[in-house]
Design an enzyme around this catalytic site. Sequence first.
Site, mmCIF file in Angstrom:
data_model
loop_
_atom_site.group_PDB
_atom_site.id
_atom_site.type_symbol
_atom_site.label_atom_id
_atom_site.label_comp_id
_atom_site.label_asym_id
_atom_site.label_seq_id
_atom_site.Cartn_x
_atom_site.Cartn_y
_atom_site.Cartn_z
ATOM 1 N N SER A 139 -7.217 9.071 -3.941
ATOM 2 C CA SER A 139 -7.541 10.126 -2.970
ATOM 3 C C SER A 139 -8.584 11.018 -3.617
ATOM 4 O O SER A 139 -8.634 11.122 -4.852
ATOM 5 C CB SER A 139 -6.295 10.961 -2.665
ATOM 6 O OG SER A 139 -6.652 12.157 -1.993
ATOM 7 N N TYR B 157 1.112 15.914 -5.544
ATOM 8 C CA TYR B 157 0.417 14.756 -4.950
ATOM 9 C C TYR B 157 -0.880 14.498 -5.720
ATOM 10 O O TYR B 157 -1.186 13.354 -6.075
ATOM 11 C CB TYR B 157 0.132 15.038 -3.470
ATOM 12 C CG TYR B 157 -0.721 13.974 -2.797
ATOM 13 C CD1 TYR B 157 -0.199 12.709 -2.554
ATOM 14 C CD2 TYR B 157 -2.035 14.237 -2.401
ATOM 15 C CE1 TYR B 157 -0.978 11.724 -1.942
ATOM 16 C CE2 TYR B 157 -2.818 13.272 -1.792
ATOM 17 C CZ TYR B 157 -2.275 12.013 -1.558
ATOM 18 O OH TYR B 157 -3.045 11.044 -0.954
HETATM 19 N N1 LIG Z 1 -4.854 9.713 5.394
HETATM 20 C C1 LIG Z 1 -5.457 10.450 4.494
HETATM 21 O O1 LIG Z 1 -6.007 11.528 4.801
HETATM 22 C C2 LIG Z 1 -5.536 9.965 3.070
HETATM 23 C C3 LIG Z 1 -6.481 10.562 2.212
HETATM 24 C C4 LIG Z 1 -6.573 10.145 0.892
HETATM 25 C C5 LIG Z 1 -5.738 9.138 0.442
HETATM 26 N N2 LIG Z 1 -4.814 8.573 1.292
HETATM 27 C C6 LIG Z 1 -3.956 7.513 0.732
HETATM 28 O O2 LIG Z 1 -4.067 6.364 1.560
HETATM 29 C C7 LIG Z 1 -2.883 5.580 1.452
HETATM 30 C C8 LIG Z 1 -2.403 5.195 2.839
HETATM 31 O O3 LIG Z 1 -2.021 6.374 3.549
HETATM 32 P P1 LIG Z 1 -2.203 6.491 5.130
HETATM 33 O O4 LIG Z 1 -3.205 7.533 5.382
HETATM 34 O O5 LIG Z 1 -2.376 5.153 5.729
HETATM 35 O O6 LIG Z 1 -0.773 7.108 5.507
HETATM 36 P P2 LIG Z 1 0.347 6.622 6.571
HETATM 37 O O7 LIG Z 1 -0.276 6.385 7.893
HETATM 38 O O8 LIG Z 1 1.431 7.637 6.444
HETATM 39 O O9 LIG Z 1 0.850 5.212 5.990
HETATM 40 C C9 LIG Z 1 1.538 5.173 4.763
HETATM 41 C C10 LIG Z 1 1.960 3.744 4.464
HETATM 42 O O10 LIG Z 1 2.667 3.734 3.205
HETATM 43 C C11 LIG Z 1 3.961 3.151 3.413
HETATM 44 N N3 LIG Z 1 4.969 3.734 2.529
HETATM 45 C C12 LIG Z 1 5.212 5.052 2.300
HETATM 46 N N4 LIG Z 1 6.261 5.180 1.469
HETATM 47 C C13 LIG Z 1 6.676 3.929 1.160
HETATM 48 C C14 LIG Z 1 7.731 3.399 0.359
HETATM 49 N N5 LIG Z 1 8.624 4.176 -0.297
HETATM 50 N N6 LIG Z 1 7.871 2.050 0.275
HETATM 51 C C15 LIG Z 1 7.021 1.235 0.952
HETATM 52 N N7 LIG Z 1 6.019 1.666 1.731
HETATM 53 C C16 LIG Z 1 5.860 3.007 1.832
HETATM 54 C C17 LIG Z 1 4.278 3.432 4.867
HETATM 55 O O11 LIG Z 1 5.320 2.576 5.312
HETATM 56 P P3 LIG Z 1 6.335 3.042 6.528
HETATM 57 O O12 LIG Z 1 5.604 2.771 7.823
HETATM 58 O O13 LIG Z 1 7.533 2.197 6.319
HETATM 59 O O14 LIG Z 1 6.607 4.503 6.321
HETATM 60 C C18 LIG Z 1 2.915 3.174 5.505
HETATM 61 O O15 LIG Z 1 2.696 1.790 5.641
HETATM 62 C C19 LIG Z 1 -1.885 6.440 0.661
HETATM 63 O O16 LIG Z 1 -1.846 6.011 -0.691
HETATM 64 C C20 LIG Z 1 -2.475 7.846 0.744
HETATM 65 O O17 LIG Z 1 -2.113 8.645 -0.359
HETATM 66 C C21 LIG Z 1 -4.705 8.963 2.579
#
Ligand SMILES: NC(=O)c1ccc[n+]([C@@H]2O[C@H](COP(=O)([O-])OP(=O)(O)OC[C@H]3O[C@@H](n4cnc5c(N)ncnc54)[C@H](OP(=O)(O)O)[C@@H]3O)[C@@H](O)[C@H]2O)c1
Length: 273
Positions: free
Chosen positions: A131, A144
């Site tokens: 991130s 985080y």
């Molecule tokens: N969106 C942003 O603004 C942003 C910015 C920078 C970095 N990121 C990074 O991008 C990555 C993806 O995030 P996203 O934006 O796609 O968020 P999201 O829509 O909340 O999706 C998160 C994903 O991670 C899975 N997950 C969470 N906890 C888990 C666990 N204990 N075991 C297995 N799977 C788990 C979730 O599964 P479930 O459906 O089962 O919950 C879901 O598939 C993350 O690493 C996040 O830190 C996001």
Amino acid sequence: MKTWFITGVSRGLGLALAKAATAQGDRVIGTVRQDTRSWPADDGQVRLLRGDLSDPDRIASMAREAFDLAGKIDVVVNNAGYGLLGAVEDSTDEELVSLFAVNVFAPVRIVRAALPYLRAQGSGHIVNITSVAGRAPSIGAALYSATKHAMEGFSASLAEEVAPLGIKVTAVAPGQLRTDFLADGSIRRSRTADPSYKASVGRVTSTLDRVNHNQLGDPDRAARAILAAVQTDKPPRHLLLGSDALRRACDKTEDLTREIELWKSWTLSTDNE
Ligand SMILES: NC(=O)c1ccc[n+]([C@@H]2O[C@H](COP(=O)([O-])OP(=O)(O)OC[C@H]3O[C@@H](n4cnc5c(N)ncnc54)[C@H](OP(=O)(O)O)[C@@H]3O)[C@@H](O)[C@H]2O)c1
């Protein structure tokens, strides 16, 4: 045709990446915690492994299963993760340990389980989704940011370590992406909120609440950028995604450079004669 192993393909960036990879004819082995409408059935092109990334035994067995299923895996993507908002003083040990378990220990364990296979293949690309918070943290997300800094450092060192073995590593640092990341069910908040932090942490977390599902970044476009990075012969070791990420990372780099210069004489004063 490539084979991908991607954690967290139920929604968000992981889902977008899995869809983009399959759309170009690649195969995906993805992890989910439970059955999901995103992928109604496993088929030849997409295979789902079920498991929670806070379970260390399941993590190792999922990585092994993925290689047993595919024979060869070209790209391992550590994507699954979640955010924790709140003041450090308000956080609990349980919140700290759970966050590091999913955002740091799980991806490191996956890499450790995958490396013997990638080494035997003599090829492979590890993509760690970090991130911009791991390079230019903002207020209200210290823990985080700490997890994402950990993955940035891990990725940079690992890249050097495995390059001679034919294995590539990229740390992808997105800015805000329009996923469920800031929604209830993904983001977590420290349970207590001391009023002393209302004007600082509280102000930022309220802003983030307003940004939820209205973020600047498009996960499908982010997925396309990751695909492009994986396709090149010389992929980046660090990749920023989004104009907000670019601005924050550049501002941080300038601040760092300025401070290094300001304190340079003291920095140089500590060497033995
Ligand atoms: N969106 C942003 O603004 C942003 C910015 C920078 C970095 N990121 C990074 O991008 C990555 C993806 O995030 P996203 O934006 O796609 O968020 P999201 O829509 O909340 O999706 C998160 C994903 O991670 C899975 N997950 C969470 N906890 C888990 C666990 N204990 N075991 C297995 N799977 C788990 C979730 O599964 P479930 O459906 O089962 O919950 C879901 O598939 C993350 O690493 C996040 O830190 C996001």
